[in-house]
Design an enzyme around this catalytic site. Structure first.
Site, PDB file in Angstrom:
ATOM      1  N   ARG A  71      -4.543  -6.793  -1.849  1.00 48.93           N
ATOM      2  CA  ARG A  71      -5.876  -6.282  -1.524  1.00 48.93           C
ATOM      3  C   ARG A  71      -6.409  -5.289  -2.550  1.00 48.93           C
ATOM      4  NH1 ARG A  71      -3.658  -8.232   2.809  1.00 48.93           N
ATOM      5  NH2 ARG A  71      -1.820  -7.293   1.912  1.00 48.93           N
ATOM      6  N   THR A  72      -5.601  -4.279  -2.891  1.00 54.47           N
ATOM      7  CA  THR A  72      -6.113  -3.212  -3.759  1.00 54.47           C
ATOM      8  C   THR A  72      -6.438  -3.776  -5.145  1.00 54.47           C
ATOM      9  OG1 THR A  72      -4.701  -1.709  -2.521  1.00 54.47           O
ATOM     10  CG2 THR A  72      -5.673  -0.849  -4.539  1.00 54.47           C
ATOM     11  N   LYS A  99       9.860  -0.961 -22.998  1.00 50.55           N
ATOM     12  CA  LYS A  99      10.488  -0.550 -24.271  1.00 50.55           C
ATOM     13  C   LYS A  99      10.702   0.956 -24.322  1.00 50.55           C
ATOM     14  CE  LYS A  99       7.748  -3.957 -26.809  1.00 50.55           C
ATOM     15  NZ  LYS A  99       6.702  -4.041 -27.843  1.00 50.55           N
ATOM     16  N   ARG A 120      -1.226   1.867  -9.903  1.00 49.88           N
ATOM     17  CA  ARG A 120      -0.255   1.883  -8.793  1.00 49.88           C
ATOM     18  C   ARG A 120       1.133   1.985  -9.399  1.00 49.88           C
ATOM     19  NH1 ARG A 120      -0.190  -2.020  -3.618  1.00 49.88           N
ATOM     20  NH2 ARG A 120      -1.844  -0.552  -3.101  1.00 49.88           N
ATOM     21  N   HIS A 148      -2.629   7.169  -1.172  1.00 58.39           N
ATOM     22  CA  HIS A 148      -3.384   5.957  -1.497  1.00 58.39           C
ATOM     23  C   HIS A 148      -4.836   6.256  -1.092  1.00 58.39           C
ATOM     24  CE1 HIS A 148      -4.616   1.951  -2.098  1.00 58.39           C
ATOM     25  NE2 HIS A 148      -3.729   1.288  -1.374  1.00 58.39           N
TER      26      HIS A 148
HETATM   27  C1  NCD Z   1      -0.634  -0.561   1.580  1.00 54.26           C
HETATM   28  C2  NCD Z   1       0.014   0.046   0.363  1.00 54.26           C
HETATM   29  O1  NCD Z   1       0.236  -0.613  -0.636  1.00 54.26           O
HETATM   30  O2  NCD Z   1       0.277   1.222   0.456  1.00 54.26           O
HETATM   31  N1  NCD Z   1      -1.378  -1.696   1.386  1.00 54.26           N
HETATM   32  C3  NCD Z   1      -2.621  -1.665   0.817  1.00 54.26           C
HETATM   33  O3  NCD Z   1      -2.829  -1.116  -0.236  1.00 54.26           O
HETATM   34  N2  NCD Z   1      -3.616  -2.240   1.484  1.00 54.26           N
HETATM   35  C4  NCD Z   1       0.235  -0.606   2.765  1.00 54.26           C
HETATM   36  C5  NCD Z   1       1.636  -1.125   2.658  1.00 54.26           C
HETATM   37  O4  NCD Z   1       2.132  -1.510   1.614  1.00 54.26           O
HETATM   38  O5  NCD Z   1       2.264  -1.142   3.709  1.00 54.26           O
END
Ligand code: NCD
Length: 339
Positions: A71-72, A99, A120, A148
């Site tokens: 999703r993100t 590396k 991320r 997040h």
């Molecule tokens: C979450 C995350 O990656 O923190 N998902 C997201 O970004 N929609 C939740 C999860 O991984 O459980």
């Protein structure tokens, strides 16, 4: 409504407050900043797709994902493309990090090519470390068990736009019960801080953790208490207080990848389950909404997917619009008044 009719003052308010800023945490966000962002989100949501294509034309978003994401990653990529810009992907396992390149040098590199960088990473604090040396704004798309923030922004936007919670907020406190992995769940860490930033008096928060290993970190509980947010902890969602009061049930999965001791994970992984039957036990069963950041690992039954009370697919779609608004405000590429 067309771009011509946009309320320029509101648009400018969003730009002034978000322009060029990194988004690393929900701590420090203000009600004004949130109102301005959500105004812009509503505006963008109402436009025809081809009316948005010049907003970020020429801009490039760098997407650096060192943990899995559906999703993100895709919503950020779709968001910039719907605004007329483009995205480049850096896949951690194929990058020079393998590396031995440091995260700081990776940030110094990406800033040469991109106007904004979305990161991320599995390590808490790593995105902030990159931001500390980076000349371009950085968005934290999840740093380990840390935060997040953009998920929280879309979660609050969803709460504010669903009819039942919206009405309830107008009348008094909205009661939100979180169930699942509060210890490792970064979406919850960000969302509860965001609720406190929005209006600590407007919410009562319940954490339902069927096992000690899932409990909300005590530092976060204390931090929010200082801000005036009322919270309580429960072991079961069938606790009378939870059943009587919950308006919003926010479910999270048990974060398997964060467990060092797999026997603990095996013990807790199926310790709660939500379906139509469990929802019927809630006093506000008709008006409750069920949220989840997803992915799910069986904790929400698919029998709820087409139920009007389930808003986890709406959350996903809202996520794209909120991220479009965020990119528009941070990049400040075009003054919409020229339309
Ligand atoms: C979450 C995350 O990656 O923190 N998902 C997201 O970004 N929609 C939740 C999860 O991984 O459980």
């Amino acid at each position: 409504m067309s771009l011509r009719n946009i309320c320029i003052n509101q648009y400018n308010a969003a730009i002034i407050q978000w322009k060029n800023q990194s988004v690393l945490s929900t701590v420090g966000l203000t009600r004004n900043k949130l109102d301005a962002l959500y105004y812009l989100t509503n505006f963008i949501r109402l436009q025809k797709p081809n009316e948005l294509l010049s907003i970020c034309r020429g801009n490039v978003v760098g997407l650096m994902f060192m943990e899995p994401s559906t999703r993100t990653l895709v919503s950020f990529s779709a968001a910039i493309q719907r605004l007329g810009g483009s995205a480049v992907n850096l896949i951690g396992s194929e990058s020079s990090i393998v590396k031995g390149e440091t995260l700081r040098d990776t940030a110094r590199c990406l800033e040469q090519y991109c106007d904004i960088i979305v990161v991320r990473h599995p390590l808490q604090g790593s995105v902030a470390e990159m931001a500390s040396v980076c000349k371009r704004p950085i968005i934290n798309a999840g740093d380990g068990i840390g935060e997040h923030p953009t998920q929280a922004l879309l979660d609050l936007y969803t709460i504010l736009n669903e009819p039942c919670p919206k009405d309830k907020l107008g009348q008094g406190q909205l009661q939100i019960s979180f169930i699942g992995d509060m210890h490792n769940g970064r979406t919850v860490h960000s969302l509860v801080r965001l609720l406190a930033a929005y209006d600590p008096m407007a919410f009562h928060i319940r954490y339902i953790t069927p096992d000690q290993s899932l409990r909300m970190p005590s530092e976060i509980i204390s931090e929010l208490k200082t801000l005036g947010l009322t919270q309580s902890e429960h072991i079961s969602m069938y606790d009378k207080d939870v059943l009587r009061n919950t308006d919003v049930l926010y479910v999270t999965r048990v974060q398997k990848e964060r467990f060092i001791d797999m026997t603990t994970y095996e013990r807790v992984k199926e310790s709660f389950h939500i379906n139509k039957a469990s929802l019927s036990k809630f006093a506000k069963a008709d008006s409750i909404i069920v949220m989840h950041p997803l992915p799910r690992n069986g904790e929400i039954d698919e029998d709820l997917d087409n139920d009007p009370r389930s808003v986890y697919f709406t959350q996903m779609r809202n996520g794209m619009y909120v991220r479009m608004a965020l990119l528009t405000a941070i990049l400040e590429t075009k003054d919409l008044s020229i339309y």
